[in-house]
Every structure is written in structure tokens, then in C-alpha cells.
Design a protein around this motif. Structure first.
Motif, PDB file in Angstrom:
ATOM      1  N   ARG A 145       0.833  -1.206   0.000  1.00 23.99           N
ATOM      2  CA  ARG A 145       0.000   0.000   0.000  1.00 23.99           C
ATOM      3  C   ARG A 145       0.867   1.254   0.000  1.00 23.99           C
ATOM      4  O   ARG A 145       0.678   2.163  -0.808  1.00 23.99           O
ATOM      5  CB  ARG A 145      -0.904  -0.021   1.241  1.00 23.99           C
ATOM      6  CG  ARG A 145      -1.861   1.152   1.365  1.00 23.99           C
ATOM      7  CD  ARG A 145      -2.735   1.004   2.613  1.00 23.99           C
ATOM      8  NE  ARG A 145      -1.951   0.999   3.846  1.00 23.99           N
ATOM      9  CZ  ARG A 145      -1.972   0.021   4.748  1.00 23.99           C
ATOM     10  NH1 ARG A 145      -2.738  -1.041   4.575  1.00 23.99           N
ATOM     11  NH2 ARG A 145      -1.231   0.087   5.837  1.00 23.99           N
ATOM     12  N   GLU A 146       1.848   1.281   0.895  1.00 25.40           N
ATOM     13  CA  GLU A 146       2.693   2.474   1.007  1.00 25.40           C
ATOM     14  C   GLU A 146       3.625   2.604  -0.199  1.00 25.40           C
ATOM     15  O   GLU A 146       3.988   3.707  -0.584  1.00 25.40           O
ATOM     16  CB  GLU A 146       3.475   2.460   2.324  1.00 25.40           C
ATOM     17  CG  GLU A 146       2.583   2.472   3.571  1.00 25.40           C
ATOM     18  CD  GLU A 146       1.521   3.576   3.553  1.00 25.40           C
ATOM     19  OE1 GLU A 146       1.831   4.707   3.114  1.00 25.40           O
ATOM     20  OE2 GLU A 146       0.373   3.295   3.958  1.00 25.40           O
ATOM     21  N   TYR A 147       3.990   1.471  -0.790  1.00 29.36           N
ATOM     22  CA  TYR A 147       4.836   1.541  -1.987  1.00 29.36           C
ATOM     23  C   TYR A 147       4.071   2.198  -3.133  1.00 29.36           C
ATOM     24  O   TYR A 147       4.582   3.083  -3.836  1.00 29.36           O
ATOM     25  CB  TYR A 147       5.369   0.161  -2.413  1.00 29.36           C
ATOM     26  CG  TYR A 147       6.808   0.267  -2.855  1.00 29.36           C
ATOM     27  CD1 TYR A 147       7.148   0.969  -4.018  1.00 29.36           C
ATOM     28  CD2 TYR A 147       7.837  -0.257  -2.085  1.00 29.36           C
ATOM     29  CE1 TYR A 147       8.468   1.133  -4.392  1.00 29.36           C
ATOM     30  CE2 TYR A 147       9.160  -0.088  -2.451  1.00 29.36           C
ATOM     31  CZ  TYR A 147       9.473   0.604  -3.602  1.00 29.36           C
ATOM     32  OH  TYR A 147      10.779   0.784  -3.960  1.00 29.36           O
ATOM     33  N   ALA A 148       2.825   1.754  -3.304  1.00 27.93           N
ATOM     34  CA  ALA A 148       2.000   2.333  -4.380  1.00 27.93           C
ATOM     35  C   ALA A 148       1.797   3.827  -4.136  1.00 27.93           C
ATOM     36  O   ALA A 148       1.894   4.644  -5.058  1.00 27.93           O
ATOM     37  CB  ALA A 148       0.665   1.598  -4.449  1.00 27.93           C
ATOM     38  N   HIS A 167       9.522   7.876 -11.675  1.00 33.57           N
ATOM     39  CA  HIS A 167      10.147   6.604 -11.297  1.00 33.57           C
ATOM     40  C   HIS A 167       9.381   5.426 -11.896  1.00 33.57           C
ATOM     41  O   HIS A 167       8.161   5.397 -11.848  1.00 33.57           O
ATOM     42  CB  HIS A 167      10.183   6.449  -9.771  1.00 33.57           C
ATOM     43  CG  HIS A 167      11.202   7.331  -9.109  1.00 33.57           C
ATOM     44  ND1 HIS A 167      12.160   6.853  -8.259  1.00 33.57           N
ATOM     45  CD2 HIS A 167      11.408   8.671  -9.194  1.00 33.57           C
ATOM     46  CE1 HIS A 167      12.912   7.857  -7.835  1.00 33.57           C
ATOM     47  NE2 HIS A 167      12.474   8.970  -8.383  1.00 33.57           N
ATOM     48  N   THR A 168      10.110   4.450 -12.430  1.00 32.36           N
ATOM     49  CA  THR A 168       9.484   3.233 -12.945  1.00 32.36           C
ATOM     50  C   THR A 168       9.383   2.230 -11.804  1.00 32.36           C
ATOM     51  O   THR A 168      10.366   2.037 -11.087  1.00 32.36           O
ATOM     52  CB  THR A 168      10.373   2.584 -14.036  1.00 32.36           C
ATOM     53  OG1 THR A 168      11.101   3.614 -14.685  1.00 32.36           O
ATOM     54  CG2 THR A 168       9.566   1.763 -14.998  1.00 32.36           C
ATOM     55  N   PRO A 169       8.229   1.563 -11.645  1.00 30.61           N
ATOM     56  CA  PRO A 169       8.152   0.539 -10.602  1.00 30.61           C
ATOM     57  C   PRO A 169       9.253  -0.500 -10.803  1.00 30.61           C
ATOM     58  O   PRO A 169       9.523  -0.906 -11.927  1.00 30.61           O
ATOM     59  CB  PRO A 169       6.769  -0.090 -10.809  1.00 30.61           C
ATOM     60  CG  PRO A 169       5.977   0.944 -11.530  1.00 30.61           C
ATOM     61  CD  PRO A 169       6.957   1.713 -12.373  1.00 30.61           C
ATOM     62  N   GLU A 226      -0.440 -10.147  -7.370  1.00 31.51           N
ATOM     63  CA  GLU A 226      -0.579  -9.282  -8.545  1.00 31.51           C
ATOM     64  C   GLU A 226       0.096  -7.928  -8.309  1.00 31.51           C
ATOM     65  O   GLU A 226       0.787  -7.392  -9.174  1.00 31.51           O
ATOM     66  CB  GLU A 226      -2.082  -9.087  -8.832  1.00 31.51           C
ATOM     67  CG  GLU A 226      -2.410  -8.801 -10.276  1.00 31.51           C
ATOM     68  CD  GLU A 226      -1.809  -9.807 -11.256  1.00 31.51           C
ATOM     69  OE1 GLU A 226      -2.067 -11.020 -11.092  1.00 31.51           O
ATOM     70  OE2 GLU A 226      -1.074  -9.372 -12.153  1.00 31.51           O
ATOM     71  N   ARG A 227      -0.079  -7.404  -7.092  1.00 31.30           N
ATOM     72  CA  ARG A 227       0.519  -6.104  -6.780  1.00 31.30           C
ATOM     73  C   ARG A 227       2.033  -6.210  -6.578  1.00 31.30           C
ATOM     74  O   ARG A 227       2.777  -5.289  -6.897  1.00 31.30           O
ATOM     75  CB  ARG A 227      -0.160  -5.492  -5.550  1.00 31.30           C
ATOM     76  CG  ARG A 227      -1.526  -4.866  -5.905  1.00 31.30           C
ATOM     77  CD  ARG A 227      -2.262  -4.393  -4.683  1.00 31.30           C
ATOM     78  NE  ARG A 227      -2.688  -5.521  -3.864  1.00 31.30           N
ATOM     79  CZ  ARG A 227      -2.886  -5.467  -2.545  1.00 31.30           C
ATOM     80  NH1 ARG A 227      -2.696  -4.337  -1.898  1.00 31.30           N
ATOM     81  NH2 ARG A 227      -3.281  -6.536  -1.892  1.00 31.30           N
ATOM     82  N   VAL A 228       2.480  -7.348  -6.040  1.00 26.61           N
ATOM     83  CA  VAL A 228       3.926  -7.577  -5.914  1.00 26.61           C
ATOM     84  C   VAL A 228       4.565  -7.485  -7.299  1.00 26.61           C
ATOM     85  O   VAL A 228       5.569  -6.806  -7.505  1.00 26.61           O
ATOM     86  CB  VAL A 228       4.205  -8.968  -5.284  1.00 26.61           C
ATOM     87  CG1 VAL A 228       5.664  -9.357  -5.422  1.00 26.61           C
ATOM     88  CG2 VAL A 228       3.793  -8.968  -3.817  1.00 26.61           C
ATOM     89  N   GLY A 248       7.048  -4.452  -9.050  1.00 24.51           N
ATOM     90  CA  GLY A 248       8.423  -4.895  -9.315  1.00 24.51           C
ATOM     91  C   GLY A 248       9.157  -5.329  -8.063  1.00 24.51           C
ATOM     92  O   GLY A 248      10.378  -5.227  -7.978  1.00 24.51           O
ATOM     93  N   ILE A 249       8.394  -5.822  -7.075  1.00 22.68           N
ATOM     94  CA  ILE A 249       9.003  -6.258  -5.818  1.00 22.68           C
ATOM     95  C   ILE A 249       9.476  -7.708  -5.947  1.00 22.68           C
ATOM     96  O   ILE A 249       8.790  -8.544  -6.532  1.00 22.68           O
ATOM     97  CB  ILE A 249       7.999  -6.102  -4.649  1.00 22.68           C
ATOM     98  CG1 ILE A 249       7.775  -4.606  -4.371  1.00 22.68           C
ATOM     99  CG2 ILE A 249       8.479  -6.832  -3.395  1.00 22.68           C
ATOM    100  CD1 ILE A 249       6.687  -4.310  -3.367  1.00 22.68           C
TER     101      ILE A 249
END
Ligand SMILES: [Zn+2]
Ligand SMILES: [Zn+2]
Length: 568
Positions: free
Chosen positions: A374-377, A386-388, A407-409, A413-414
């Protein structure tokens, strides 16, 4: 008697060209297997069939290394562990085998006796797991006072996230019944007195206040730790949390020149600026085998200690098996708890992105994973240029990472780095704490693959030994100590497990052009295994022995004990 690892035909003491042959070479690239490798000055020059490699070698002098049918593959890349803590562990009482408080007391007394430690000095012990103690709870000051009434004693839980101090240590640290724990920490108090038990930020804060052993003792300990990693075929190792007190130790280590493995360090964000000044020449690139890889932050605790932050509560503690000793001041203890506020997490992410420093976030519980995502997004929304994935952020442990979060990971790009051997070491406890359904989905490696997510596998040494074949075995079999298969659907192939400790590890460190596979131009970092893991019975994978470890062409470990560095 151990069979000789590899036969070396030495034609010149200073030979810099080596031709490895007569075994299987797992390249981790297409084609996946080859017959021979040629290296020169620590770099791979050719790989392929024996004929091709011999032709590439030409007439010039070379050292022939007969693999005797064994398997050579890229050296293992440790994607997360704590090098200094491993070194530290060699100077501590090892409580890994303790099964009851009596054992804890005996092991500490024996250590003090053997090491001849004068009264009034600090004694450190680590590696106990309350889940495996007969009493089912953490030792407190009354237990520790019996072990070492005259010394200042601190005892760390195997997870490193909690532990206890004896009365003398509490006194020296100035902790009493009124001491307030820091944010994201807990100091247990009973009848107005501290029990000695602490968790997370409180525990971390107080163990850092205890004085460190001497520089000579530290260097010897670093030597032992390095040897331990090399004995498991690891050629790149991590310092998973470099806090301010480690600065002088690393200066000492670098100055001594004993570092043979590559080491990547992640800085405590609080000490980040100062450490970046001290190690300016190491930021993002190796110098004397050490580089600063980025920052590290902790979002929660550990599931076996019931401090991992969950979206759904833990199952109630069984009758007779108490949780942490004493009262707790933490909010909603049934779900574990966060270590940082949302705002702090976001500001750390913004800082890492702006500094273009990689960020490692310790997240065990799914609520912690959720906070990171959440905080990353939210942070990226403030950084439109910045590119993910540009800093390849890592989610360390990711044990309860939910299938709905994958899906969010992927989108952010985590890189999840799973602590998969947890399934073996604590899987039976996860079943009790989390129930069948959640325990089966611990470290969802197969689901991650299906989402096209690149992940790594780590051992978090010294939590468990840096035995990368154990990780591989566990990812393939997912068997608990009690022999239960936990999450059949999340098992992965041997090849995918090997990728997670080689080429994906290299990617995580931005080193895929230099490491992680066997291809011309990459470093000659190898491990020689007794058996080919691709052909072994999956259940026997963890029995495959490491015969030799080679770092940039130099043999730094041999199972037959024939010294190190003698190949060149
Ligand atoms: Zn951790
Ligand atoms: Zn760790």
C-alpha cells in the motif's frame, strides 16, 4: 574418510587458467547442462562440450580439474542473512539444542566455565526457541539469574526478534518497572517489575546498548563465519542489517583483508547517512569484496514468535503453552503488530527511491506485506518519473504473503525473498498458530511463479545455518519436522529452486551480468556438489554434500580439508 573432492593436475603453482572437466556443469542458462568450463584470472572464458572447451583453451598452459563425475554449478548467492550476527553467534552460547529451562541454565553455565568469563562481564546466548522448550514459554530473569547470577546475561530467541535479560543486565541497562518501550516494541512487566523479556524494537534497542567483544575476537569470529558460508557453497553473502555499531567492525574487517566472499550490506535507515559517508567507496560497487546494496527496514516480527503482523488473528494459544511471559502493552496481540507507522514506511520508501538505493523490507505477516504494498503504491504515486521496480525492492521473508497480494507484488516490481525452510523448521508450529489453510500457503513459491514473479530463497542465517541445499530441498518437498507435507500445490521444481539461490539472487543484487550462471565473461564463482541435484531423488536433496567452493577461480573451501587457496 571423505572422498577427495576433485583431482587437480597442477602444472604451475601460479596457474591462472583452469579447465574443469569430467563432470556435469549446470549452467543455469540454455542449454541447462554442459560438460566443461574454462576460466582465466577468475573469469569464465568458455563453457560447452569437452571438445569445444578444450579447443577454446588452445595450446597454452592450464590447470586441469577432474570433477570425477561430480557436478559444478554457479556458487550460491545468499539473498538474505546476517553475516555479523553469524560471526557473533560463534562467540555466544548456542542454545539451539535446549529442550527445557534446565538445558538453558546448564549450557550457559558450561560456556562461562569453559571460556573462563570473569564475573561482572557480559555473556550472550542465542538460538533458543520457546516452541521447542518443554515449558512452552520464553525464559525470564528468574531462569537467567540461576544460570548466571554474577554476570550480565542476555539471551536471544532464534528469530532474533525477542529475548530476555537477567537481573544484573536489566540493572546495568537501567530498565525497571516504569521503563517505557519504544514504538513497535514491548517490555514485559509483571507485578510492577520487568520480567526480563522484551520484543522487537525494545529488545533491539537494549541489545545494542550492551558492549561489544574485542576487535581480535571479532576478526576471528568473522573468519569462522566466512568459513561456514563457504562450506555450504555460498560465494556471495549478505549483511542484512548494518546498524551504526557495525561501522567500526566493517572497517576492521576490510582493513584486515580476510574477506574472500563478496558481501552486500544493507543499512539501517536511521544510521544510513553516516554509514554512507563512512563507506562511500562501497556504495553500489564492490571494493575489497564489500558493497553497500541499499537500506533495510522491519515492518513486523516472526510468525513462530506470534509477532508477525497478520490480517486475521492467530489461533488461540493451546492450554499449557503460554505466549510471551508477562503482560503485553502491544495493541491487538492476537494479530501481531506493526513495527512502523504507515507514514514512516512511506517516507522510508520515498527516501530509498530518491537516493536510488535498494530497499529490503522485512515483512512476515500478510498485514505487514499489505502495508508495504500500500505504502509503496502511494510513494510511487508521488514520484511520477520513477518506474516501478527500478530499485528492485525486496520483500524479505514474505511468509504469509497472500495470493491476493501477488498481482501487486508483480506490478510494483518487488522481489519476494522467501524463508522457505521455515516450512521444515516451524511448519508444525505454523499449523497450530495459523491453522491448516494459512499454514499450507506459507511462502507461496509456486503461486509466485505462476504470476511470473522472480523470487529468491534464503536461510536468514544465523536463524538457521546458511545451508542452501536445505532451502532447495524444502522448496521442492515442503516437509515439516513431523513429516507433514505442507502445501503440496506450492512445491516447485528443483531447477526453479536452484534459480532462486543462483541467477535470481544475482538479479536481486543487480549482478546478473557477473554472477548466477555459467557463461563467458561471468565470474568463476562455483560450487562443486557430490551429486547432480537435477537427477537426485528429491527427498535426498539436502543430503547432497558440497565438495568444494571456488571464488573467482580460487578454491576457498574443500570438504576433504586440503586447505584453501591452494589451487592457484
Ligand atoms: Zn527478518
Ligand atoms: Zn533477517
Amino acid at each position: 574418510m571423505i572422498a577427495q573432492a576433485v583431482q587437480m593436475e597442477r602444472t604451475d603453482e601460479r596457474m591462472s587458467r583452469m579447465l574443469y572437466y569430467n563432470g556435469t556443469v549446470i549452467t543455469m542458462e540454455e542449454p541447462f547442462c554442459a560438460q566443461a568450463v574454462l576460466t582465466e584470472d577468475g573469469v569464465i572464458r568458455a563453457v560447452g562440450t569437452f571438445e569445444d572447451v578444450r579447443a577454446a583453451a588452445g595450446e597454452g598452459e592450464k590447470c586441469l580439474v577432474d570433477l570425477q563425475g561430480h557436478t559444478l554449478m554457479p556458487g550460491f548467492i545468499d539473498p538474505h542473512s546476517h553475516f555479523t550476527a553469524c560471526a557473533n553467534a560463534t562467540m555466544q552460547v548456542d542454545l539451539g539444542e535446549a529442550e527445557c529451562f534446565e538445558d538453558v541454565i546448564r549450557l550457559i553455565r558450561e560456556f562461562i566455565e569453559r571460556e573462563n568469563i570473569p564475573a561482572g562481564q557480559w555473556v550472550r546466548a542465542s538460538g533458543f526457541d520457546h516452541n521447542r522448550l518443554k515449558e512452552g514459554r520464553h525464559p525470564d530473569r528468574t531462569v537467567l539469574d540461576q544460570a548466571a547470577p554474577e554476570h550480565l546475561l542476555m539471551v536471544s530467541h532464534q528469530s532474533g526478534h525477542m529475548g530476555a535479560f537477567n537481573s544484573r543486565a536489566l540493572e546495568a541497562l537501567g530498565v525497571d518497572g516504569h521503563t517505557q518501550p519504544p514504538q513497535g516494541g514491548m517490555i514485559a512487566v509483571k507485578d510492577g517489575e520487568p520480567t526480563g523479556y522484551m520484543e522487537e524494537n525494545a529488545f533491539l534497542q537494549y541489545i545494542q546498548k550492551a558492549p561489544m567483544p574485542s576487535p581480535e575476537a571479532f576478526l576471528e569470529a568473522y573468519r569462522k563465519a566466512q568459513k561456514l558460508y563457504a562450506s555450504y557453497g555460498v560465494t556471495t553473502v549478505q549483511e542484512g542489517m548494518m546498524s551504526a555499531p557495525l561501522g567500526p567492525l566493517y572497517q576492521l574487517l576490510l582493513h584486515s583483508g580476510i574477506l574472500e566472499l563478496d558481501l552486500v550490506a544493507y543499512l539501517d535507515m536511521e544510521a544510513g547517512d553516516e554509514l554512507k559517508r563512512q563507506f562511500a567507496e562501497h556504495i553500489g560497487k564492490y571494493k575489497d569484496h564489500m558493497k553497500i546494496g541499499g537500506y533495510k527496514m522491519f515492518l513486523d516480527g516472526s510468525p513462530q514468535g506470534r509477532t508477525a503482523w497478520l490480517r486475521e488473528p492467530y489461533l488461540p494459544v493451546e492450554e499449557g503453552a503460554a505466549g510471551p511471559a508477562g503482560e503485553t502493552t502491544a495493541p491487538s496481540p492476537d494479530c501481531g503488530y506493526p513495527t512502523l507507522t504507515d507514514a514512516a514506511v512511506k517516507s522510508n520508501i520515498l527516501r530509498a527511491e530518491r537516493d536510488q538505493m535498494q530497499l529490503l523490507a522485512h515483512c512476515n505477516g500478510d498485514a505487514a506485506c499489505e502495508q508495504y504494498l500500500r505504502e509503496y503504491a502511494a510513494a510511487l504515486a508521488e514520484l511520477p518519473d520513477h518506474t516501478p521496480g527500478d530499485i528492485r525492492p525486496v520483500m524479505i521473508h514474505a511468509q504469509l504473503l497472500g495470493l491476493d497480494q501477488l498481482e501487486r507484488v508483480k506490478g510494483l516490481g518487488i522481489i519476494p525473498s522467501f524463508f522457505l525452510a521455515h516450512v521444515y523448521h516451524w511448519g508444525d508450529i505454523h499449523l497450530k498458530n495459523l491453522g491448516q489453510k494459512r499454514a499450507e500457503r506459507i511462502s507461496p513459491a509456486h503461486s509466485a511463479l505462476e504470476h511470473g514473479i522472480r523470487f529468491t530463497l534464503h536461510q536468514d542465517a544465523p536463524v538457521i545455518r546458511p545451508d542452501m541445499m536445505e532451502t532447495v530441498w524444502c522448496a521442492v518437498n515442503r516437509m515439516t519436522r513431523n513429516g507433514v507435507i505442507l502445501g503440496t500445490e506450492e512445491r516447485i521444481s528443483v531447477a526453479d529452486a536452484l534459480k532462486a539461490v543462483t541467477i535470481n539472487g544475482a538479479y536481486q543484487y543487480f549482478e546478473e551480468d557477473k554472477k548466477g550462471s555459467i557463461a563467458p565473461g561471468k565470474l568463476a564463482d562455483f560450487v562443486i556438489l557430490e551429486q547432480n541435484p537435477l537427477e537426485a531423488d528429491p527427498i535426498d536433496l539436502r543430503k547432497i554434500r558440497v565438495l568444494a567452493t571456488i571464488k573467482e577461480g580460487t578454491c576457498i573451501y574443500r570438504a576433504d580439508g586440503q586447505g584453501t587457496g591452494e589451487v592457484r
